[in-house]
Scaffold this motif. Structure first.
Motif, PDB file in Angstrom:
ATOM      1  N   ASP A   1     -37.877   5.776   1.792  1.00  0.00           N
ATOM      2  CA  ASP A   1     -37.707   7.150   2.304  1.00  0.00           C
ATOM      3  C   ASP A   1     -36.315   7.704   2.043  1.00  0.00           C
ATOM      4  O   ASP A   1     -36.003   8.812   2.486  1.00  0.00           O
ATOM      5  CB  ASP A   1     -37.966   7.170   3.821  1.00  0.00           C
ATOM      6  CG  ASP A   1     -39.454   7.121   4.125  1.00  0.00           C
ATOM      7  OD1 ASP A   1     -40.238   7.667   3.333  1.00  0.00           O
ATOM      8  OD2 ASP A   1     -39.823   6.522   5.154  1.00  0.00           O
TER       9      ASP A   1
ATOM     10  N   LEU B   1     -48.679   9.434   2.098  1.00  0.00           N
ATOM     11  CA  LEU B   1     -48.268  10.289   3.232  1.00  0.00           C
ATOM     12  C   LEU B   1     -47.738  11.628   2.726  1.00  0.00           C
ATOM     13  O   LEU B   1     -48.077  12.683   3.265  1.00  0.00           O
ATOM     14  CB  LEU B   1     -47.193   9.578   4.065  1.00  0.00           C
ATOM     15  CG  LEU B   1     -47.675   8.425   4.953  1.00  0.00           C
ATOM     16  CD1 LEU B   1     -46.495   7.617   5.476  1.00  0.00           C
ATOM     17  CD2 LEU B   1     -48.506   8.936   6.131  1.00  0.00           C
TER      18      LEU B   1
ATOM     19  N   ILE C   1     -50.024  14.703   3.931  1.00  0.00           N
ATOM     20  CA  ILE C   1     -49.498  15.522   5.041  1.00  0.00           C
ATOM     21  C   ILE C   1     -48.980  16.821   4.451  1.00  0.00           C
ATOM     22  O   ILE C   1     -47.858  16.908   3.966  1.00  0.00           O
ATOM     23  CB  ILE C   1     -48.396  14.774   5.816  1.00  0.00           C
ATOM     24  CG1 ILE C   1     -48.962  13.489   6.413  1.00  0.00           C
ATOM     25  CG2 ILE C   1     -47.832  15.657   6.928  1.00  0.00           C
ATOM     26  CD1 ILE C   1     -47.947  12.614   7.111  1.00  0.00           C
TER      27      ILE C   1
ATOM     28  N   VAL D   1     -44.043  10.370  12.390  1.00  0.00           N
ATOM     29  CA  VAL D   1     -44.409  10.185  10.980  1.00  0.00           C
ATOM     30  C   VAL D   1     -44.794  11.532  10.358  1.00  0.00           C
ATOM     31  O   VAL D   1     -44.293  11.900   9.286  1.00  0.00           O
ATOM     32  CB  VAL D   1     -45.581   9.174  10.851  1.00  0.00           C
ATOM     33  CG1 VAL D   1     -46.125   9.167   9.430  1.00  0.00           C
ATOM     34  CG2 VAL D   1     -45.120   7.779  11.238  1.00  0.00           C
ATOM     35  N   VAL D   2     -45.626  12.289  11.050  1.00  0.00           N
ATOM     36  CA  VAL D   2     -46.095  13.567  10.495  1.00  0.00           C
ATOM     37  C   VAL D   2     -44.924  14.538  10.341  1.00  0.00           C
ATOM     38  O   VAL D   2     -44.736  15.148   9.284  1.00  0.00           O
ATOM     39  CB  VAL D   2     -47.208  14.171  11.397  1.00  0.00           C
ATOM     40  CG1 VAL D   2     -47.537  15.589  10.967  1.00  0.00           C
ATOM     41  CG2 VAL D   2     -48.456  13.311  11.336  1.00  0.00           C
TER      42      VAL D   2
ATOM     43  N   PHE E   1     -41.786  13.915  10.115  1.00  0.00           N
ATOM     44  CA  PHE E   1     -40.814  13.441   9.126  1.00  0.00           C
ATOM     45  C   PHE E   1     -41.186  13.949   7.733  1.00  0.00           C
ATOM     46  O   PHE E   1     -40.337  14.426   6.983  1.00  0.00           O
ATOM     47  CB  PHE E   1     -40.786  11.910   9.145  1.00  0.00           C
ATOM     48  CG  PHE E   1     -39.779  11.298   8.213  1.00  0.00           C
ATOM     49  CD1 PHE E   1     -38.426  11.377   8.473  1.00  0.00           C
ATOM     50  CD2 PHE E   1     -40.185  10.631   7.066  1.00  0.00           C
ATOM     51  CE1 PHE E   1     -37.493  10.809   7.624  1.00  0.00           C
ATOM     52  CE2 PHE E   1     -39.269  10.062   6.199  1.00  0.00           C
ATOM     53  CZ  PHE E   1     -37.918  10.152   6.483  1.00  0.00           C
TER      54      PHE E   1
ATOM     55  N   LEU F   1     -40.430   5.754  13.281  1.00  0.00           N
ATOM     56  CA  LEU F   1     -40.944   5.938  11.918  1.00  0.00           C
ATOM     57  C   LEU F   1     -41.288   4.584  11.301  1.00  0.00           C
ATOM     58  O   LEU F   1     -42.361   4.409  10.707  1.00  0.00           O
ATOM     59  CB  LEU F   1     -39.902   6.665  11.071  1.00  0.00           C
ATOM     60  CG  LEU F   1     -40.323   6.974   9.644  1.00  0.00           C
ATOM     61  CD1 LEU F   1     -41.442   8.009   9.622  1.00  0.00           C
ATOM     62  CD2 LEU F   1     -39.141   7.497   8.827  1.00  0.00           C
TER      63      LEU F   1
END
Lengths: 198, 198
Positions: free
Chosen positions: A31, A66, A70, B144-145, B147, B172
């Motif tokens: 990340d 993700l 998302i 998480v979402v 981020f 996270l």
């Protein structure tokens, strides 16, 4: 991280513990959340450790999924207009409510004051006060009119010396009547509260 | 303690509020924060329509409470806390979808099983992220979402959720660990399609 172990090969248990120890850093590395120093250390380690490389690929796959899945939700174009309508509706409702509340409050105050005034005016002590004041005023008026009639008559019939005498008496009556009215008013002012006090 | 990113751009709003220019201050707040608040709501309720309705409610509340804002917290902190409270009361009313929660000991075991989690993923599987996210405990899912919605900014996520930076990183990490664990535990449910491995 022990690169020597990896080169020689680890048993599955040792490999599992080794990857577990690096999991957090690898996930953060994917990340871009590591400092420059930690980033170079983990990059160096990943070049030589097959177990960590495998986990790195998994972490990258998860992160890519993700990022792909998302998606940023988008507000509808009418959002701001709808909100402004709602605020305007609330404003007019508030002003209407405020107007009716004020009207109601004024009506209530008026009714309360009227009731208090009626009570003040027509209660027994004030009523007697009013009667005595009226009576005093009537007597004063009677004395004034009678005195004036007597004066007219006397002036028409008598000599100048007598005229002066009659004028003096009439002035005395006027002064007495004035004092009586003033006293009556003074007593009245003390007994009855003013409208402001009510 | 919540770490708050410095936001000098809100100084203009503070000044407008200080002189009672509520209308313009609200216009600026709306322009600056409506999208962020919407994404925060979306991360909490996972439904765009509901998130938009909640965003309407939140800004309506902000408008009504604007005259009572005394500048103790920054406007962003203030708005985000209103937003979180709105979403939490909405979620409390709903409570229809149970979430999977993990005990602390389960979380401890996650790290040990890290090396086996990626086996299914390494085979080249496409993860069903929406399903996987649905299995996460609420606090991890939100982080998480958000981020990934907020361009991987730990600070922004912390400010929006009212969490310290360290907690954001931990949530996270744990969230992603759990996603991997769920995907490994129930590969068929968490994977959209499986490519043949060579």
């Amino acid at each position: 991280m022990n690169d020597k172990d990896n080169e020689e090969g680890m048993n599955p248990r040792t490999a599992s513990a080794h990857v577990a120890a690096n999991t957090r850093k690898i996930l953060a590395f994917v990340d871009g959340g590591l400092t420059a120093a930690d980033t170079s250390v983990i990059e160096e380690h990943l070049r030589s450790c097959r177990e960590c490389q495998a986990f790195y690929r998994t972490a990258r796959q998860l992160t890519a999924a993700l990022e792909r899945e998302i998606k940023r939700p988008v507000l509808s174009p009418s959002f701001t207009a709808r909100l402004q309508e709602r605020i305007e509706a609330d404003r007019s409702l508030q002003s209407q409510t405020a107007y009716f509340q004020q009207k109601q409050r004024m009506q209530m105050e008026f009714e309360q004051n009227s009731a208090r005034l009626r009570k003040q005016l027509f209660c027994l002590p004030n009523l007697l006060d009013l009667v005595s004041y009226s009576f005093a005023t009537l007597i004063a008026c009677y004395l004034l009119v009678t005195g004036f009639g007597w004066l007219i008559r006397t002036v028409g019939q008598s000599s100048p010396a007598e005229q002066q005498h009659a004028l003096l008496i009439f002035s005395g009556i006027i002064v007495i009547a004035g004092i009586a009215v003033a006293l009556g008013l003074a007593t009245k002012g003390q007994a009855r509260p003013s409208l402001k006090e009510i | 303690m919540t770490i708050e990113p410095p936001q000098p751009q809100d100084q203009d709003i503070r000044q407008q509020l200080a002189v009672g220019d509520y209308h313009n201050a609200f216009e600026r707040l709306l322009g600056r924060y409506k999208e962020k608040v919407f994404r925060l709501c979306f991360s909490m309720v996972r439904n765009e329509t509901q998130a938009e309705d909640l965003t309407q409610d939140i800004f309506f509340r902000v408008w009504k409470a604007l005259s009572g804002y005394h500048g103790a917290a920054s406007p962003s902190t203030w708005i985000y806390s209103i937003a979180r409270n709105c979403c939490l009361s909405y979620l409390r009313k709903q409570r229809t979808r149970p979430t999977v929660s993990l005990a602390e000991e389960d979380l401890g075991r996650l790290e040990e099983s890290a090396s086996v989690q990626h086996d299914a993923l390494e085979a080249g599987a496409d993860l069903d992220i929406q399903w996987l996210l649905g299995q996460l405990p609420e606090k991890y899912r939100q982080v998480v979402v958000l981020f990934y919605l907020e361009a991987k900014s730990y600070e922004e996520v912390g400010a929006m959720l009212g969490l310290p930076l360290g907690t954001v990183k931990t949530f996270l990490y744990r969230g992603k660990q759990e996603l991997l664990k769920i995907a490994a535990r129930r590969p068929n449910a968490g994977i959209k399609s499986t490519r043949s491995s060579t």
